[in-house]
Design an enzyme around this catalytic site. Structure first.
Site, PDB file in Angstrom:
ATOM      1  N   GLY A  46       0.831  -1.199   0.000  1.00 47.07           N
ATOM      2  CA  GLY A  46       0.000   0.000   0.000  1.00 47.07           C
ATOM      3  C   GLY A  46       0.859   1.240   0.000  1.00 47.07           C
ATOM      4  N   GLN A  51       3.042  10.077   1.212  1.00 46.32           N
ATOM      5  CA  GLN A  51       4.338   9.399   1.249  1.00 46.32           C
ATOM      6  C   GLN A  51       5.226   9.774   0.063  1.00 46.32           C
ATOM      7  OE1 GLN A  51       2.492   5.298   2.115  1.00 46.32           O
ATOM      8  NE2 GLN A  51       4.467   5.191   3.133  1.00 46.32           N
ATOM      9  N   CYS A  93       6.357  -0.018   7.393  1.00 46.72           N
ATOM     10  CA  CYS A  93       5.923   1.084   6.545  1.00 46.72           C
ATOM     11  C   CYS A  93       7.099   1.545   5.699  1.00 46.72           C
ATOM     12  CB  CYS A  93       5.434   2.232   7.424  1.00 46.72           C
ATOM     13  SG  CYS A  93       4.940   3.678   6.497  1.00 46.72           S
ATOM     14  N   LEU A  94       6.836   1.822   4.416  1.00 41.86           N
ATOM     15  CA  LEU A  94       7.897   2.270   3.517  1.00 41.86           C
ATOM     16  C   LEU A  94       8.482   3.605   3.981  1.00 41.86           C
ATOM     17  CD1 LEU A  94       6.144   1.409   0.134  1.00 41.86           C
ATOM     18  CD2 LEU A  94       7.976   0.117   1.246  1.00 41.86           C
ATOM     19  N   HIS A 135      -3.986   1.217   7.957  1.00 42.21           N
ATOM     20  CA  HIS A 135      -2.636   1.798   7.953  1.00 42.21           C
ATOM     21  C   HIS A 135      -2.535   2.929   6.920  1.00 42.21           C
ATOM     22  CE1 HIS A 135       1.934   1.265   8.042  1.00 42.21           C
ATOM     23  NE2 HIS A 135       1.734   2.048   7.014  1.00 42.21           N
ATOM     24  N   GLU A 136      -3.027   2.681   5.699  1.00 46.27           N
ATOM     25  CA  GLU A 136      -2.913   3.686   4.633  1.00 46.27           C
ATOM     26  C   GLU A 136      -3.818   4.885   4.902  1.00 46.27           C
ATOM     27  OE1 GLU A 136      -0.450   3.475   2.775  1.00 46.27           O
ATOM     28  OE2 GLU A 136      -0.026   1.378   3.193  1.00 46.27           O
ATOM     29  N   HIS A 139      -2.316   7.375   7.185  1.00 46.22           N
ATOM     30  CA  HIS A 139      -1.349   8.283   6.536  1.00 46.22           C
ATOM     31  C   HIS A 139      -2.016   9.591   6.097  1.00 46.22           C
ATOM     32  CE1 HIS A 139       2.492   6.272   6.259  1.00 46.22           C
ATOM     33  NE2 HIS A 139       1.961   5.165   5.802  1.00 46.22           N
TER      34      HIS A 139
END
Ligand code: NI
Length: 169
Positions: A46, A51, A93-94, A135-136, A139
């Site tokens: 995701g 991000q 997480c990226l 999670h997304e 963000h």
């Protein structure tokens, strides 16, 4: 299509509340395509627009059931309208380097969103996919998964990043 740079903690853009999208034009489609490409390249399951430095309410996720599959889903202005139960799963997480930790989330959620054409959609998901969406969507509100950890764990992580950044200088 082009790959975009993924911002990492403690970049302040990751902490901003993202703006609602009202213009469903070609540039939005291009951005969605870039996000999908960047997500698979990372690789990740995701990615949220903040991000890559775009503070707008769009996320892309891989909705494929099997591990190697690719089935992209673009969600614009997503909102969780129903939650049920709890689950604890490991998350990474990226944008949060070198950390995975278990996070408590809802087990089952319903999300209202708009697709890339602006059409209203609704989806109900559970288990791992529900974790990814929560999670997304976090963000888009400036929330990172480390915010769900204990104060001590979060402090340790911040210390580690500070050290890492200092070492780079
Ligand atoms: Ni993330």
């Amino acid at each position: 299509m082009s790959l975009r740079t993924i911002l990492t903690f403690p970049n302040p853009i990751l902490r901003k509340k993202a703006e609602k999208i009202s213009n469903f034009d070609d540039s939005l489609q291009t951005l969605a395509t870039d996000m999908i490409e960047t997500m698979y390249d990372a690789p990740g399951v995701g990615l949220a627009a903040p991000q890559i430095g775009e503070s707008i309410q769009m996320i892309v996720v891989n909705a494929a059931q099997d591990e190697d599959g690719q089935e992209s889903l673009v969600m614009i202005n997503p909102e969780i309208t129903e939650k049920e139960g709890t689950q604890v799963d490991d998350e990474g997480c990226l944008s949060v380097l070198d950390l995975t930790a278990s996070v408590k989330r809802s087990k089952k959620i319903t999300v209202c969103y708009q697709d890339i054409t602006g059409e209203k959609q609704e989806i109900s998901v559970e288990d791992h996919f529900a974790v990814v969406l929560q999670h997304e969507i976090d963000h888009l509100h400036g929330i990172l998964f480390i915010d769900h950890l204990s104060t001590l764990k979060r402090a340790l992580y911040k210390k580690k990043i500070k050290k890492m950044l200092a070492a780079e200088k």
